[in-house]
Design an enzyme around this catalytic site. Structure first.
Site, mmCIF file in Angstrom:
data_model
loop_
_atom_site.group_PDB
_atom_site.id
_atom_site.type_symbol
_atom_site.label_atom_id
_atom_site.label_comp_id
_atom_site.label_asym_id
_atom_site.label_seq_id
_atom_site.Cartn_x
_atom_site.Cartn_y
_atom_site.Cartn_z
ATOM 1 N N ALA A 113 -1.290 18.045 -0.204
ATOM 2 C CA ALA A 113 -0.284 18.655 -1.065
ATOM 3 C C ALA A 113 -0.611 20.135 -1.216
ATOM 4 O O ALA A 113 -1.756 20.565 -1.021
ATOM 5 C CB ALA A 113 -0.241 17.978 -2.434
ATOM 6 N N GLU B 29 2.740 -24.729 16.198
ATOM 7 C CA GLU B 29 2.664 -25.892 17.073
ATOM 8 C C GLU B 29 3.767 -26.885 16.758
ATOM 9 O O GLU B 29 4.407 -27.441 17.655
ATOM 10 C CB GLU B 29 1.298 -26.582 16.912
ATOM 11 C CG GLU B 29 0.105 -25.677 17.152
ATOM 12 C CD GLU B 29 -0.444 -25.069 15.879
ATOM 13 O OE1 GLU B 29 -1.677 -25.017 15.731
ATOM 14 O OE2 GLU B 29 0.373 -24.639 15.012
ATOM 15 N N CYS C 269 -4.468 -26.730 12.641
ATOM 16 C CA CYS C 269 -4.985 -27.300 11.400
ATOM 17 C C CYS C 269 -5.188 -28.802 11.554
ATOM 18 O O CYS C 269 -4.561 -29.456 12.386
ATOM 19 C CB CYS C 269 -4.035 -27.000 10.240
ATOM 20 S SG CYS C 269 -2.394 -27.735 10.419
ATOM 21 N N ALA D 276 -1.627 10.895 4.534
ATOM 22 C CA ALA D 276 -0.798 11.822 5.301
ATOM 23 C C ALA D 276 -1.281 13.227 4.977
ATOM 24 O O ALA D 276 -1.469 13.576 3.803
ATOM 25 C CB ALA D 276 0.679 11.669 4.942
#
Length: 328
Positions: A159, A46, A72, A151
């Site tokens: 693995a 802001e 705030c 992953a």
């Protein structure tokens, strides 16, 4: 508000431990001025929009401010944004989400309304709350938002039997994982991963984003590339408490199957990020996503929901969010 969300996204990696917030001021004549949170010590969204409007000589009496998070109302490193909006003559403030920080927590809204400013709360609230999830979670619990990154091959292996795992996913997925690092305040692995892989845990290519705080569960060997790092041990909840006390809003857990299971079993994962490769190890002797025992029956199955599914190069990027409920 949609534009304010975009502005906030653009500064995501630069504002922590402050929230990444966007603001659009629209004057009574229809002129728009934009602002976004600056690095710590700089303007809030802001304040930046107001500064730009004043520099342009714009009359803000009766203007509308669209801001993603409640302004705030307390003096911190910068003056209160609610007072700045009032002093500028803004007539209406549209807010995406309330700020649960105990220094704010509705006081900004109250301050604006007591000064005669019209306030609308909840515009695009879902988008804003998803964008600010780490900040909101930290302010509500004192702990960082935890993303567990995994992953795996299509048959769920991380693995080969000999421990080799580079590279399961393709280059595009690995680049995306580095972007994730840049968007988290800390990245966490176990000491076993440090000994086995000697990772740097930095953002690459260098300069594309800030390097996170590197956290190791246990002790990192002298000379490991992860240094300098923060070494922690003990109860995982207490580890998160310590990181939260340091102002860490979000942590990316990149540990192996043992660390992954520990966070998952403790119910400490807020978001699961899984890169799934179109590859098969073709057996049950490779390393799984999680080490140890899982749910003994199908009734104990952990169920979440996909929040996003995206193709990244040849791989799939899956995001799951923890089901609503009390934090662990």
């Amino acid at each position: 508000m949609g534009r304010a969300v975009e502005l906030a996204a653009a500064v995501r990696t630069r504002t922590s431990p402050n929230p990444w917030v966007g603001c659009v001021l629209v004057t009574a004549g229809g002129t728009e001025v934009e602002g976004a949170t600056q690095p710590p010590g700089g303007d809030h969204a802001e304040a930046q929009a107001l500064r730009r409007a004043h520099a342009a000589g714009l009359d803000l009496r009766g203007a509308v401010a669209y801001v993603t998070l409640e302004p705030c109302s307390h003096q911190g490193r910068t003056p209160p944004c609610a007072d700045a909006l009032i002093d500028a003559g803004v007539g209406r403030v549209v807010v995406g989400a309330l700020d649960p920080d105990p220094h704010v927590a509705g006081r900004g809204i109250e301050r604006l309304r007591s000064a005669g400013v019209e306030v609308v709360v909840g515009t695009l609230a879902g988008d804003v709350e998803r964008q600010l999830a780490p900040y909101l979670h930290h302010r509500r619990t004192g702990r960082p938002w935890v993303t567990l990154k995994l992953a795996a091959t299509l048959d769920g292996r991380t693995a080969a039997p000999d421990g080799s795992s580079r590279w399961i996913t393709g280059e595009a997925a690995r680049a995306d994982a580095h972007r994730e690092r840049a968007e988290h305040d800390a990245v966490l692995v176990g000491a076993g991963t440090v000994r086995a892989d000697d990772p740097q845990l930095t953002v690459r290519p260098a300069g594309t984003g800030p390097d996170p705080l590197r956290v190791v569960l246990g002790s990192a060997p002298a000379g490991a590339r992860v240094h300098p790092c923060l070494e922690l041990s003990g109860d995982l909840g207490e580890v998160l408490d310590r990181l939260g006390d340091k102002g860490v809003l979000s942590v990316l857990v990149e540990g192996g199957p043992t660390v992954a299971r520990a966070f998952h079993a403790a119910g400490l994962v807020d978001r699961y990020l899984v890169y799934l490769a179109p590859a098969l190890l073709g057996g049950d002797d490779g390393l799984p996503l999680f080490a140890g025992r899982g749910a003994p029956t199908i009734d104990g199955l952990f169920r979440a929901r996909f929040s996003a599914v995206e193709r990244v190069g040849d791989d799939l990027r899956l995001e799951l969010l923890r089901p609503p409920g009390p934090p662990a």
